[in-house]
Enzyme design. Structure first.
Site, PDB file in Angstrom:
ATOM      1  N   SER A 176       0.830  -1.194   0.000  1.00  0.00           N
ATOM      2  CA  SER A 176       0.000   0.000   0.000  1.00  0.00           C
ATOM      3  C   SER A 176       0.875   1.259   0.000  1.00  0.00           C
ATOM      4  CB  SER A 176      -0.967  -0.028   1.185  1.00  0.00           C
ATOM      5  OG  SER A 176      -1.903   1.002   1.110  1.00  0.00           O
ATOM      6  N   ASP A 213      -2.371   6.192  -3.727  1.00  0.00           N
ATOM      7  CA  ASP A 213      -1.227   5.570  -3.075  1.00  0.00           C
ATOM      8  C   ASP A 213      -0.697   4.471  -3.995  1.00  0.00           C
ATOM      9  OD1 ASP A 213      -3.354   3.802  -2.834  1.00  0.00           O
ATOM     10  OD2 ASP A 213      -2.734   3.081  -0.863  1.00  0.00           O
ATOM     11  N   ASP A 245      -0.956   1.147  -4.313  1.00  0.00           N
ATOM     12  CA  ASP A 245      -1.801   0.105  -4.900  1.00  0.00           C
ATOM     13  C   ASP A 245      -3.173   0.626  -5.301  1.00  0.00           C
ATOM     14  OD1 ASP A 245      -2.644   0.341  -2.205  1.00  0.00           O
ATOM     15  OD2 ASP A 245      -3.450  -1.696  -2.220  1.00  0.00           O
ATOM     16  N   ASP A 251      -5.787   2.041  -3.803  1.00  0.00           N
ATOM     17  CA  ASP A 251      -7.051   1.878  -3.079  1.00  0.00           C
ATOM     18  C   ASP A 251      -7.333   3.085  -2.197  1.00  0.00           C
ATOM     19  OD1 ASP A 251      -5.215   1.464  -1.028  1.00  0.00           O
ATOM     20  OD2 ASP A 251      -6.180  -0.358  -0.261  1.00  0.00           O
TER      21      ASP A 251
END
Length: 480
Positions: free
Chosen positions: A109, A245, A247, A249
């Site tokens: 993340s 960010d 990834d 999400d």
């Protein structure tokens, strides 16, 4: 007798363990054996009957190797592996939801590149805290081979399915005439997002692309990124500035002045666009959610998507309509089907960055106002956050326990400027509401050795000052 691997030993010996969302650890500790064991435990304990699994990853340099270890575990169980390659976490989760199969996403993340993680999904979405416990307590057979030798060839279907989700819901060419900057950095969604915006009619300006990993934290935007936002908006005459960010999400949305919007404000506005009735959000999100009066129910949780999802499920079971969730990082979750302009949007009970981006842009176009006017229409409560890095979790917990124990400890660490504490909320860390109206919230990060601080006041500058002052006083007096 075959050897066995005890996941409790893996967690203890490696330091790789579950945080607020998924397994996290230092890359040097996330060995093939550790990643293989966690994946095998997930497949064995949580989805034992699954025949297929979808896997994907972000753009961290360590992610492809971890995927090979995860794939090896699936192959041992005779499963078909659908390799989606590098793609946004919500894209993989949505595809798995449509196919009713589990999924495994390798990503850390927003945390620094020397760390990474693995997120697990059942055919119904993110795993629960109970699932995490089952994995952590699992025992798996040790076969001694922890990496797949198979060359993985990615398929485009998961990303295509994700794109179609938005093309079906938002009006054709609704971004025509808009000039939108995309801060690409190392976001796994950078190419997908650019193409999607162009398909909706926007002119896209590519900004800040890099081949090295950049740990963008949408809850704690750096001063450098704030300056970049203003410079980019001014130089390129942008209507909006978008990023995510690592990834993808968690959204990062800037208005026409280049000012980045807080994630909880983004979530509030997205919920209004969907005409949601029930909002589930952590205690760290702005109290403007209640004050705006737009929602029939506001339900507060601990920080972390598993907690938000759990309460969303409770709301759905109670047949509350229009259920959504979001966090202070802006990641948006959809609990049931929504209809708008005769177009349907199905559930996606995991954090998503693309929906809130498109929702805010659509809302501004419908009202014929700039993005800045959307947030200006809300109750003027301002939040800010920051953290102290390399602050051991044990130290954070000791500090918080001491503050919760006595008024004198609060005065010693935080000072007397804000008056008496009128409410203590221990849902997650310690959230103090003062007689003056200021709110200070301290908690240990669930992903890294950091102490996080959140503040809420009636003034934007004061919120920032309050966070800075609190963390500075903790640095000075935090040997408690």
């Amino acid at each position: 007798m075959s050897k066995r691997i005890y996941l409790e030993d893996i967690a203890k010996d490696s330091g790789v363990r579950f945080g607020t969302s998924g397994v996290r650890g230092l890359v040097t500790d996330m060995t093939d054996r550790v990643c293989w064991a966690y994946t095998m435990a997930f497949l064995q304990e949580v989805v034992p009957g699954a025949k297929r699994v979808a896997v994907g990853h972000d753009l961290r340099p360590s992610s492809p190797a971890i995927i090979q270890a995860c794939t090896a575990a699936a192959q041992v169980r005779g499963m078909e592996v659908i390799y989606a390659g590098a793609l946004p976490t919500p894209a993989l989760a949505y595809y798995a939801l449509q196919e009713q199969i589990p999924a495994i996403m390798v990503t850390g993340s927003h945390i620094p590149f020397d760390r990474n993680g693995i997120k697990f999904y059942t055919e119904e979405g993110e795993i629960s805290k109970n699932h995490e416990t089952a994995i952590t307590q699992a025992v798996v057979s040790d076969i001694g081979v922890y990496r797949s030798a198979m060359k993985l060839i990615s398929v485009s279907t998961p990303l295509d399915v994700y794109r179609e989700r938005y093309q079906r819901f938002f009006p054709e060419n609704f971004l025509g005439g808009q000039r939108i900057g995309v801060y690409e950095h190392s976001s796994v969604a950078r190419d997908f997002l650019t193409k999607l915006l162009q398909q909706f009619g926007a002119e896209v300006v590519s900004l800040g692309r890099t081949n090295s990993f950049v740990p963008i934290d949408t809850e704690a935007v750096s001063e450098e990124e704030q300056v970049l936002g203003r410079e980019w908006a001014n130089t390129h005459r942008l209507d909006a500035l978008l990023s995510t960010d690592g990834d993808a999400d968690r959204p990062l949305i800037g208005n026409e002045t280049g000012r980045w919007l807080r994630g909880d404000v983004v979530g509030l506005l997205c919920a209004q666009y969907l005409d949601a009735h029930t909002v589930v959000t952590p205690v760290s999100s702005t109290t403007a959610i209640e004050r705006c009066g737009a929602f029939a129910h506001v339900m507060r949780t601990k920080i972390g998507s598993p907690y938000v999802i759990s309460v969303m499920q409770t709301a759905l079971a109670a047949e509350k309509g229009g259920v959504v969730g979001f966090e202070a990082n802006g990641g948006f979750l959809v609990g049931n089907t929504f209809e708008r302009n005769s177009c349907m949007l199905g559930p996606l009970p995991t954090r998503d960055a693309v929906l809130p981006m498109l929702a805010l842009l659509a809302l501004a176009r419908e009202q014929d106002v700039p993005l800045s006017a959307l947030s200006a229409s809300l109750p003027q409560r301002f939040t800010a956050s920051d953290r102290i890095k390399e602050f051991p979790t044990e130290r954070s917990q000791a500090l918080i326990a001491n503050l919760a124990s006595s008024h004198q400890a609060i005065v010693t660490v935080l000072g007397e400027a804000w008056g008496n504490v009128v409410n203590q909320d221990k849902t997650d860390g310690l959230r103090l509401t003062f007689a003056s109206g200021q709110i200070i919230h301290l908690r240990p990060s669930g992903n890294a050795p950091e102490l996080r601080c959140y503040a809420e006041t009636d003034s934007e500058e004061q919120a920032k000052e309050l966070v800075g002052m609190t963390l500075e006083r903790v640095r000075i007096t935090g040997e408690i």
